[in-house]
Design an enzyme around this catalytic site. Sequence first.
Site, PDB file in Angstrom:
ATOM      1  N   THR A   1      -4.979  -5.514  -6.429  1.00  0.00           N
ATOM      2  CA  THR A   1      -6.250  -5.265  -7.118  1.00  0.00           C
ATOM      3  C   THR A   1      -6.816  -3.976  -6.547  1.00  0.00           C
ATOM      4  OG1 THR A   1      -6.650  -7.625  -7.340  1.00  0.00           O
ATOM      5  CG2 THR A   1      -8.541  -6.179  -7.653  1.00  0.00           C
TER       6      THR A   1
ATOM      7  N   LYS B   1      -9.126  -7.149 -14.908  1.00  0.00           N
ATOM      8  CA  LYS B   1      -9.304  -7.929 -13.675  1.00  0.00           C
ATOM      9  C   LYS B   1     -10.746  -7.815 -13.144  1.00  0.00           C
ATOM     10  CE  LYS B   1      -8.260  -9.789  -9.595  1.00  0.00           C
ATOM     11  NZ  LYS B   1      -7.828 -11.155  -9.393  1.00  0.00           N
TER      12      LYS B   1
HETATM   13  P1  NAD Z   1      -2.841  -9.342   2.542  1.00  0.00           P
HETATM   14  O1  NAD Z   1      -3.734  -8.520   3.380  1.00  0.00           O
HETATM   15  O2  NAD Z   1      -2.438 -10.716   2.987  1.00  0.00           O
HETATM   16  O3  NAD Z   1      -1.485  -8.528   2.221  1.00  0.00           O
HETATM   17  C1  NAD Z   1      -1.387  -7.136   2.104  1.00  0.00           C
HETATM   18  C2  NAD Z   1      -0.186  -6.712   2.903  1.00  0.00           C
HETATM   19  O4  NAD Z   1       0.046  -5.307   2.731  1.00  0.00           O
HETATM   20  C3  NAD Z   1      -0.348  -6.952   4.415  1.00  0.00           C
HETATM   21  O5  NAD Z   1       0.682  -7.803   4.881  1.00  0.00           O
HETATM   22  C4  NAD Z   1      -0.243  -5.544   5.027  1.00  0.00           C
HETATM   23  O6  NAD Z   1       0.391  -5.512   6.281  1.00  0.00           O
HETATM   24  C5  NAD Z   1       0.563  -4.830   3.962  1.00  0.00           C
HETATM   25  N1  NAD Z   1       0.433  -3.372   4.005  1.00  0.00           N
HETATM   26  C6  NAD Z   1      -0.677  -2.623   4.233  1.00  0.00           C
HETATM   27  N2  NAD Z   1      -0.376  -1.311   4.188  1.00  0.00           N
HETATM   28  C7  NAD Z   1       0.954  -1.225   3.921  1.00  0.00           C
HETATM   29  C8  NAD Z   1       1.858  -0.145   3.760  1.00  0.00           C
HETATM   30  N3  NAD Z   1       1.445   1.119   3.836  1.00  0.00           N
HETATM   31  N4  NAD Z   1       3.160  -0.420   3.506  1.00  0.00           N
HETATM   32  C9  NAD Z   1       3.594  -1.706   3.434  1.00  0.00           C
HETATM   33  N5  NAD Z   1       2.780  -2.785   3.575  1.00  0.00           N
HETATM   34  C10 NAD Z   1       1.479  -2.540   3.818  1.00  0.00           C
HETATM   35  O7  NAD Z   1      -3.550  -9.437   1.096  1.00  0.00           O
HETATM   36  P2  NAD Z   1      -3.192 -10.420  -0.096  1.00  0.00           P
HETATM   37  O8  NAD Z   1      -4.117 -11.585  -0.066  1.00  0.00           O
HETATM   38  O9  NAD Z   1      -1.717 -10.621  -0.155  1.00  0.00           O
HETATM   39  O10 NAD Z   1      -3.681  -9.534  -1.335  1.00  0.00           O
HETATM   40  C11 NAD Z   1      -2.894  -8.446  -1.817  1.00  0.00           C
HETATM   41  C12 NAD Z   1      -3.594  -7.888  -3.044  1.00  0.00           C
HETATM   42  O11 NAD Z   1      -3.728  -8.910  -4.030  1.00  0.00           O
HETATM   43  C13 NAD Z   1      -5.002  -7.349  -2.772  1.00  0.00           C
HETATM   44  O12 NAD Z   1      -5.173  -6.172  -3.512  1.00  0.00           O
HETATM   45  C14 NAD Z   1      -5.906  -8.470  -3.243  1.00  0.00           C
HETATM   46  O13 NAD Z   1      -7.165  -8.010  -3.663  1.00  0.00           O
HETATM   47  C15 NAD Z   1      -5.107  -9.029  -4.406  1.00  0.00           C
HETATM   48  N6  NAD Z   1      -5.364 -10.431  -4.726  1.00  0.00           N
HETATM   49  C16 NAD Z   1      -5.445 -11.370  -3.740  1.00  0.00           C
HETATM   50  C17 NAD Z   1      -5.680 -12.692  -4.085  1.00  0.00           C
HETATM   51  C18 NAD Z   1      -5.779 -13.751  -3.001  1.00  0.00           C
HETATM   52  O14 NAD Z   1      -6.233 -14.881  -3.318  1.00  0.00           O
HETATM   53  N7  NAD Z   1      -5.347 -13.487  -1.775  1.00  0.00           N
HETATM   54  C19 NAD Z   1      -5.849 -13.070  -5.420  1.00  0.00           C
HETATM   55  C20 NAD Z   1      -5.711 -12.096  -6.407  1.00  0.00           C
HETATM   56  C21 NAD Z   1      -5.484 -10.779  -6.052  1.00  0.00           C
END
Ligand code: NAD
Length: 290
Positions: free
Chosen positions: A87, A162
């Site tokens: 997102t 979204k």
């Molecule tokens: P998260 O923080 O658990 O995962 C993100 C991952 O990206 C982390 O493991 C981090 O280490 C990794 N990362 C950061 N920089 C990086 C890079 N340069 N190269 C490789 N990896 C890198 O977050 P999440 O909950 O998995 O959410 C991910 C996305 O999905 C976000 O944009 C969030 O807004 C969206 N989202 C989350 C949910 C939810 O319920 N968690 C629901 C819908 C949408």
Amino acid sequence: MKIGFIGLGNMGAPMAANLAAAGHDVSGFDVAGTTAKGVSSATSAVEVADGADIVIAMLPNGDILRAVAAEVIPTMRAGTTFIDCSTVDVDSARAVADMAEAAGILCVDAPVSGGIGGAAGGTLTFMAGGSEAAFASAAPLFDIMGQKAVHCGDAGAGQAAKICNNMILGATMIATCEAFALADKLGLERQKMFDVVSTSSGFSWSMNTYCPAPGVGPTSPADNGYTPGFAAELMLKDLGLSQQAAAAVDADTPMGQRALELYRQFVEDEDGKGKDFSAMLPRFETRGRS
Ligand code: NAD
């Protein structure tokens, strides 16, 4: 298909695992060193993109997405596809799409709804922006990771859908919580409040499916001490993106703005961080008008 997956966090890891379980050759990379079941671990984003038919990103924000895309797109073969499921702001989605187009790579912005449970169960909803050809190339993977994919329009349309959806969600959750708190003070039983509103014109997903009152309506995070679920800080992030977009196109969104202010106060100044976004109800319960 050979798939590269970048960002194996709460959402990305189960999504990548589902692609591997469906028989795809998935290689993954995360700066934190996280892994996913059935996914081979790479040491860089460039390594996962090298030779991949499709690269998927699931990252925290638009700045990180732009940096990762600038790194991997030059590595990808023309005719392959870059799918961003994070997102992020609409501008970043469009900038990445431009970068991909210039390199002859198909691009889809495809944020999801359904949370961690949907990611694990393969029941996410994808909201996609990009060309017909890009959407068609991504659709078989959406079928594995989710239960529904809507092609919303050109680049950025998925992110637009979204943030508009979540702006409605944030505002209706607050309205539902403040109405419960008012009902309490008026001596109305919560179950009666639910019975009426859930079948009257005040109904919404926040009331009917994700009721913020414990012990009332279907099971929700309220029944589990407000453990997320969908964390208040993620709602704050999405409301911030919607106001950023609204400012960019001069749209008047006062309810979205107020919802942003309330979630910011809840997360930053009160005890909302780490709680489900429906924990606005106990917040309102303890407050008066001043
Ligand atoms: P998260 O923080 O658990 O995962 C993100 C991952 O990206 C982390 O493991 C981090 O280490 C990794 N990362 C950061 N920089 C990086 C890079 N340069 N190269 C490789 N990896 C890198 O977050 P999440 O909950 O998995 O959410 C991910 C996305 O999905 C976000 O944009 C969030 O807004 C969206 N989202 C989350 C949910 C939810 O319920 N968690 C629901 C819908 C949408």
